[in-house]
Design an enzyme around this catalytic site. Structure first.
Site, PDB file in Angstrom:
ATOM      1  CG  ASP A 101      92.578  65.750  10.586  1.00 61.05           C
ATOM      2  OD1 ASP A 101      91.468  65.310  10.798  1.00 61.05           O
ATOM      3  OD2 ASP A 101      92.788  66.893  10.316  1.00 61.05           O
ATOM      4  CE1 TYR A 141      87.018  64.307  18.172  1.00 66.97           C
ATOM      5  CE2 TYR A 141      88.802  65.310  16.914  1.00 66.97           C
ATOM      6  CZ  TYR A 141      87.582  64.450  16.806  1.00 66.97           C
ATOM      7  OH  TYR A 141      87.351  63.546  15.725  1.00 66.97           O
TER       8      TYR A 141
END
Length: 292
Positions: free
Chosen positions: A103, A128
């Site tokens: 997500d 990330y």
């Protein structure tokens, strides 16, 4: 029955996928980081040569969100180039590839209040998240027979012996400390790896390739999640809601990354359970609360 190789088989999701796929009658091979390095094409070819699969499931990832801000090249090597190498290998060998994403490909829309659907534009806010999004694009571009799975807030039994998870961390801290401050402005959906593994096992039986959002139902914040853990287990600890800004982590996080999973539900014919019921079953299985 299919021949399936799970990369990252000792991780939380990998562990539960091994169990779920075996129970479904598939022939399963599990590979750990010691047996395969997805950053290295030669390692991929060598590890898969002995038992060539019909499907590869990649759960391996660099998940150190804050550290990735300091070493983005390491995160990119594992989360982007690794999936790229796997996608090329699978395309050449006519193998299906399921790749697990995150997500964290969202976050740029700070005013968001409606769950994201697969077709909506991503917008990561961390190194990330950028590396995970790049990995998605490589898989989708290079491997025709692909499943890309975005999920969120994973926790499972392998977290007790591995790198841990939020549930185990809260259980430990709740017993060790009198007070805890927990972020309350990041909206997400905690997801039990056992329930996710069950849904993914059904998905691979459909041969419906593409991008899927896959989490438990509902949404919460990390603060509300923690309070629910303490309420279910009877742990008495004083909790304080704080903001992301107050926490001052090196990497930014999405304020809202709830995923709309209706495509997965329609494809497999059932929804993943809601996050509260999944959490209760997990805590029961770990002996933290008595079954109803």
């Amino acid at each position: 029955m299919r021949r399936i190789t799970v990369i990252g088989s000792r991780g939380q999701l990998g562990h539960d996928l091994m169990d779920s796929l075996t129970a479904a009658g598939h022939q399963i091979t599990g590979l750990t980081h010691q047996q395969i390095s997805i950053e290295d094409p030669d390692s991929i070819a060598g590890a898969l040569r002995q038992t060539p699969p019909d499907l590869i499931i990649n759960t391996a990832a660099y998940n150190k969100v804050d550290l990735a801000e300091q070493e983005p090249e390491v995160a990119y090597a594992v989360n982007a180039l690794g999936p790229r190498h796997l996608a090329r290998y699978c395309s050449e060998k006519n193998i299906c590839l399921m790749h697990i994403s995150s997500d964290f490909v969202y976050g740029l829309d700070t005013s968001r209040q409606i769950p994201f659907q697969e077709h909506e534009a991503p917008g990561p806010v961390s190194a990330y998240g950028l590396s995970k999004l790049a990995g998605e694009y490589f898989v989708r571009a290079l491997c025709p027979q692909h499943y890309v799975i975005r999920t969120c807030g994973l926790y499972g039994v392998a977290g007790k012996t591995g790198n841990g998870n939020f549930v185990e961390t809260m259980l430990r801290l709740g017993k060790e400390r009198d007070e805890l401050s927990i972020i309350n402005d990041q909206h997400c959906t905690p997801t039990a790896t056992k329930d996710l593994a069950s849904a993914l096992t059904r998905l691979i039986g459909t041969d419906q390739f593409g991008l899927f959002h896959a989490t438990c139902q509902g949404q919460t914040t990390w603060y509300e999640f923690a309070c629910t853990i303490f309420e279910l287990t009877g742990i008495s600890v004083k909790t304080h809601p704080i903001t992301t800004q107050e926490y001052k982590a090196p990497a930014d996080r999405p304020r809202f990354s709830v995923l709309d999973c209706s495509r997965l539900t329609a494809t497999i014919g059932d929804a993943i359970p809601d996050w509260k019921s999944s959490l209760r079953r997990y805590l029961e299985s770990q002996g933290e609360i008595c079954p109803k």
